[in-house]
Design a protein around this motif. Structure first.
Motif, PDB file in Angstrom:
ATOM      1  N   PHE A 442       0.838  -1.205   0.000  1.00  0.00           N
ATOM      2  CA  PHE A 442       0.000   0.000   0.000  1.00  0.00           C
ATOM      3  C   PHE A 442       0.875   1.259   0.000  1.00  0.00           C
ATOM      4  N   ASN A 443       1.869   1.232  -0.894  1.00  0.00           N
ATOM      5  CA  ASN A 443       2.794   2.346  -1.114  1.00  0.00           C
ATOM      6  C   ASN A 443       3.732   2.615   0.054  1.00  0.00           C
ATOM      7  N   SER A 444       3.833   1.654   0.966  1.00  0.00           N
ATOM      8  CA  SER A 444       4.923   1.666   1.939  1.00  0.00           C
ATOM      9  C   SER A 444       6.013   0.774   1.366  1.00  0.00           C
ATOM     10  N   TYR A 445       7.083   1.396   0.890  1.00  0.00           N
ATOM     11  CA  TYR A 445       8.132   0.676   0.147  1.00  0.00           C
ATOM     12  C   TYR A 445       9.266   0.294   1.086  1.00  0.00           C
ATOM     13  N   THR A 446       9.687  -0.967   1.007  1.00  0.00           N
ATOM     14  CA  THR A 446      10.753  -1.463   1.869  1.00  0.00           C
ATOM     15  C   THR A 446      11.813  -2.183   1.047  1.00  0.00           C
ATOM     16  N   SER A 447      13.083  -1.764   1.184  1.00  0.00           N
ATOM     17  CA  SER A 447      14.222  -2.492   0.635  1.00  0.00           C
ATOM     18  C   SER A 447      14.746  -3.390   1.750  1.00  0.00           C
ATOM     19  N   PHE A 448      14.811  -4.693   1.524  1.00  0.00           N
ATOM     20  CA  PHE A 448      15.127  -5.620   2.606  1.00  0.00           C
ATOM     21  C   PHE A 448      16.620  -5.843   2.815  1.00  0.00           C
ATOM     22  N   LEU A 449      17.422  -5.768   1.753  1.00  0.00           N
ATOM     23  CA  LEU A 449      18.829  -6.119   1.896  1.00  0.00           C
ATOM     24  C   LEU A 449      19.712  -4.906   2.171  1.00  0.00           C
ATOM     25  N   LYS A 450      19.467  -3.800   1.529  1.00  0.00           N
ATOM     26  CA  LYS A 450      20.221  -2.562   1.718  1.00  0.00           C
ATOM     27  C   LYS A 450      21.731  -2.813   1.589  1.00  0.00           C
ATOM     28  N   GLU A 451      22.483  -2.558   2.687  1.00  0.00           N
ATOM     29  CA  GLU A 451      23.931  -2.732   2.613  1.00  0.00           C
ATOM     30  C   GLU A 451      24.335  -4.194   2.474  1.00  0.00           C
ATOM     31  N   LYS A 452      23.385  -5.115   2.696  1.00  0.00           N
ATOM     32  CA  LYS A 452      23.655  -6.542   2.539  1.00  0.00           C
ATOM     33  C   LYS A 452      23.263  -7.049   1.155  1.00  0.00           C
ATOM     34  N   SER A 453      22.958  -6.135   0.246  1.00  0.00           N
ATOM     35  CA  SER A 453      22.625  -6.551  -1.113  1.00  0.00           C
ATOM     36  C   SER A 453      23.756  -7.384  -1.695  1.00  0.00           C
ATOM     37  N   VAL A 454      23.397  -8.353  -2.515  1.00  0.00           N
ATOM     38  CA  VAL A 454      24.362  -9.329  -3.023  1.00  0.00           C
ATOM     39  C   VAL A 454      25.129  -8.757  -4.210  1.00  0.00           C
ATOM     40  N   GLU A 455      26.439  -8.687  -4.093  1.00  0.00           N
ATOM     41  CA  GLU A 455      27.268  -8.185  -5.179  1.00  0.00           C
ATOM     42  C   GLU A 455      27.343  -9.223  -6.301  1.00  0.00           C
ATOM     43  N   ILE A 456      27.228  -8.766  -7.519  1.00  0.00           N
ATOM     44  CA  ILE A 456      27.322  -9.639  -8.685  1.00  0.00           C
ATOM     45  C   ILE A 456      28.742  -9.546  -9.245  1.00  0.00           C
ATOM     46  N   PRO A 457      29.479 -10.632  -9.252  1.00  0.00           N
ATOM     47  CA  PRO A 457      30.862 -10.587  -9.760  1.00  0.00           C
ATOM     48  C   PRO A 457      30.912 -10.100 -11.209  1.00  0.00           C
ATOM     49  N   GLU A 458      31.980  -9.429 -11.557  1.00  0.00           N
ATOM     50  CA  GLU A 458      32.118  -8.856 -12.898  1.00  0.00           C
ATOM     51  C   GLU A 458      32.062  -9.925 -13.980  1.00  0.00           C
ATOM     52  N   GLU A 459      32.548 -11.116 -13.672  1.00  0.00           N
ATOM     53  CA  GLU A 459      32.597 -12.157 -14.698  1.00  0.00           C
ATOM     54  C   GLU A 459      31.216 -12.819 -14.920  1.00  0.00           C
ATOM     55  N   HIS A 486      21.044 -19.761  -3.710  1.00  0.00           N
ATOM     56  CA  HIS A 486      21.222 -19.062  -2.435  1.00  0.00           C
ATOM     57  C   HIS A 486      19.938 -18.329  -2.084  1.00  0.00           C
ATOM     58  N   ASP A 487      19.461 -18.600  -0.880  1.00  0.00           N
ATOM     59  CA  ASP A 487      18.253 -17.922  -0.413  1.00  0.00           C
ATOM     60  C   ASP A 487      18.625 -16.521   0.079  1.00  0.00           C
ATOM     61  N   LEU A 488      17.779 -15.554  -0.208  1.00  0.00           N
ATOM     62  CA  LEU A 488      18.073 -14.173   0.138  1.00  0.00           C
ATOM     63  C   LEU A 488      17.594 -13.798   1.539  1.00  0.00           C
ATOM     64  N   GLY A 489      17.028 -14.767   2.271  1.00  0.00           N
ATOM     65  CA  GLY A 489      16.731 -14.551   3.678  1.00  0.00           C
ATOM     66  C   GLY A 489      15.526 -13.678   3.972  1.00  0.00           C
ATOM     67  N   VAL A 490      14.657 -13.524   2.990  1.00  0.00           N
ATOM     68  CA  VAL A 490      13.471 -12.684   3.179  1.00  0.00           C
ATOM     69  C   VAL A 490      12.233 -13.548   2.967  1.00  0.00           C
ATOM     70  N   GLU A 491      11.433 -13.694   4.004  1.00  0.00           N
ATOM     71  CA  GLU A 491      10.175 -14.429   3.890  1.00  0.00           C
ATOM     72  C   GLU A 491       9.025 -13.425   3.880  1.00  0.00           C
ATOM     73  N   LEU A 492       8.222 -13.472   2.811  1.00  0.00           N
ATOM     74  CA  LEU A 492       7.158 -12.490   2.626  1.00  0.00           C
ATOM     75  C   LEU A 492       5.795 -13.124   2.830  1.00  0.00           C
ATOM     76  N   ASP A 493       4.838 -12.305   3.242  1.00  0.00           N
ATOM     77  CA  ASP A 493       3.481 -12.739   3.571  1.00  0.00           C
ATOM     78  C   ASP A 493       2.638 -12.763   2.300  1.00  0.00           C
ATOM     79  N   ALA A 494       2.212 -13.953   1.868  1.00  0.00           N
ATOM     80  CA  ALA A 494       1.477 -14.080   0.613  1.00  0.00           C
ATOM     81  C   ALA A 494       0.095 -13.437   0.679  1.00  0.00           C
ATOM     82  N   ARG A 495      -0.482 -13.309   1.859  1.00  0.00           N
ATOM     83  CA  ARG A 495      -1.820 -12.716   1.941  1.00  0.00           C
ATOM     84  C   ARG A 495      -1.838 -11.278   1.432  1.00  0.00           C
TER      85      ARG A 495
END
Length: 540
Positions: A442-459, A486-495
């Motif tokens: 409902f337009n409350s936006y949440t970024s779950f990983l922030k500084e823990k976002s997964v870096e993608i290797p250049e290769e 790899h699981d990103l560690g975020v469990e979301l509510d399907a309802r």
């Protein structure tokens, strides 16, 4: 072989069912999703196959900017004079006192098209249907909307004669033929001439757990001439909270070649959390409103009733004259995007897939980044219905963002207010592409990983993204080699992707959850994302 309900799974609401010869057809609402109106066919009422949509070009429907759950409401399919007739609404206002809508008619000699450009017929109210009387006259039957705050907004069922010679209504003939019962919210009317009576089937109670279908009849089409059936409702689950099916009501009646009768209605299958009552809240319908079919018989007074009781049945006996047919299995889907057109199960929002969104073919769906997933005008999103409570979906994405406003990934989406996704974007602090998970509630936006976002290797040229939906919750995962996940560690509510959750705060709660791919470029530099090898597999 039995009819196993729901016969159409995952957001297939407001069915309009007819029979032409030995073949049955169902048209369903699509609301803001493109293409407009879903068509299925069957010869046994058990197995159904998707047909090309009758609304396939913007000259027939332009929903750009339409609110979520606006657009195509309750299409009506009929057959007369050697051709198919389709009546549909385009609703432009969902919330508040007004339901601005325009009603259209299109026709085709072949159910697969081509279908004509639309004829605008009126506003008045939504859920219009076309009745072809035995004397050759035709009438539009529709819900009537009253915006005045001192009147009930559902102002009865209006009948207006339709002049085939001019393909126009005769407004001077408009009259209210029935006001409904004291349950109110009368809508979704379908009119039939059976023996000596006109029978009116209509929905009431709102398209929630109080939903129901009622029947009235009259010997004429005079104003206020219809009388309700003793023992109404004809179909409801209001008083059957433990039934497998819930919310049954709005739908249509059909006879078989040998004289049996069946009724197709919307329905829903709620799930419940372990700590929740099965009666309040009644449950969460992440698959939206689906289509069920019940068998109908008639009593000695000429009134219809649902075999097994007005709560309906999970399994229903098919017609004795059914012609056995097969249906395509949608429980496992692989799409390698090798054709020049999207598979018919894919959908876009409000407008058709075109060069503004991207292109498809040669093993790739290329999406051009446009607006955010909350955008009602310019959005590059391609998605398909959730058809099961538990499934895995995954796709490979190749994307080279240059700033954090450029994003591309895999989404679970209900509407512009409620969605989430796992996506590739740019992190200016890490100075590299990363994987992030975010949710819009409902337009409350949440970024779950922030500084823990997964870096993608250049290769790593492409990332494999996956969602694992398990009824009450869902998760996101990634792989760099398509072997190790790899699981990103975020469990979301399907309802939060259910009709019932959206209904708590928004008046348009009529669709269902989708899974798909999206590309966003808020910087306006048209960043391109390439998607390959999409898979969807239902889990027992």
């Amino acid at each position: 072989m039995k009819i196993s309900n729901p016969v159409l799974r995952g957001f297939e609401a407001d069915p309009s069912m007819i029979r032409v010869g030995d073949t049955y057809y169902i048209a369903n609402s699509t609301f803001e999703w493109w293409p407009g109106v879903r068509l299925h066919e069957s010869k046994d009422l058990v197995n159904w196959n998707l047909l090309p949509s009758p609304i396939s070009r913007t000259s027939q429907l332009n929903m750009r900017g339409n609110p979520s759950s606006g657009g195509v409401w309750a299409p009506d399919l009929s057959y007369a004079d050697g051709k198919f007739w389709l009546v549909y609404s385009d609703v432009k206002v969902v919330n508040g006192a007004f339901k601005d809508c325009t009603n259209y008619i299109i026709t085709a000699e072949d159910i697969r098209g081509p279908w004509s450009d639309p004829i605008r017929i009126n506003g008045v109210g939504f859920d219009p249907s076309l009745f072809h009387d035995q004397d050759g006259r035709k009438y539009l039957v529709q819900q009537t909307w009253d915006f005045r705050e001192y009147r009930h907004p559902f102002n009865g069922i209006t009948l207006t004669e339709f002049d085939v010679s001019t393909m126009r209504l005769k407004p001077e003939t408009a009259r209210t033929i029935w006001e409904g019962t004291d349950v109110k919210l009368v809508e979704g009317p379908h009119l039939y001439r059976i023996n000596d009576f006109y029978y009116l089937f209509a929905a009431e109670g709102g398209t929630v757990y109080t939903h129901q279908e009622v029947v009235a009849r009259s010997e004429s089409l005079d104003p206020f001439s219809f009388k309700g059936m003793p023992g109404n409702p004809f179909l409801t689950n209001f008083d059957t909270p433990r039934n497998f099916l819930q919310k049954q009501g709005h739908g249509s009646l059909v006879d078989t070649p040998s004289g049996e009768w069946y009724y197709a209605s919307l329905c829903a299958r709620p799930w419940h959390a372990k700590n929740e009552s099965v009666t309040d809240p009644r449950g969460w319908c992440t698959l939206g409103r689906e289509t069920a079919i019940q068998k109908v018989e008639w009593d000695d007074r000429g009134w219809p009733y649902v075999v097994g009781g007005h709560g309906g049945q999970h399994y229903v006996e098919p017609p004795v004259d059914a012609i056995a047919s097969m249906t395509s299995d949608q429980s496992e889907v692989i799409d390698d995007f090798n054709t020049a057109h999207l598979n018919p199960e894919w959908n876009t929002l409000r407008v058709p897939f075109d060069e503004e969104m991207g292109e498809i073919g040669n093993g790739c769906l290329n999406l051009r980044g446009q607006g955010s997933l909350s955008n009602l005008f310019d959005l590059s999103l391609v998605a398909r219905r959730w058809k099961a409570f538990a499934f895995d979906a995954e796709v490979t994405v190749q994307f080279s963002p240059r700033n954090y406003q450029q994003m591309a990934g895999l989404t679970n989406y209900y509407n512009d207010l409620c969605w989430s996704w796992v996506f590739v974007t740019w992190d200016e602090t890490k100075q590299c592409s990363v994987i992030e998970v975010a949710q819009n509630d409902f337009n409350s936006y949440t970024s779950f990983l922030k500084e823990k976002s997964v870096e993608i290797p250049e290769e790593v040229e492409a990332v494999r993204l996956r969602t694992k939906v398990r009824t009450q919750t869902y998760r996101y995962q990634y792989s760099f080699d398509n072997v190790h996940w790899h699981d990103l560690g975020v469990e979301l509510d399907a309802r939060k992707l259910s009709d019932d959750y959206v209904n708590q705060r928004y008046g348009g709660f009529f669709t269902g959850a989708f899974v798909g791919m999206a590309a966003v470029d808020l910087s306006g530099y048209d960043a391109q994302a390439q998607f390959r090898h999409f898979t969807y597999a239902e889990v027992d």
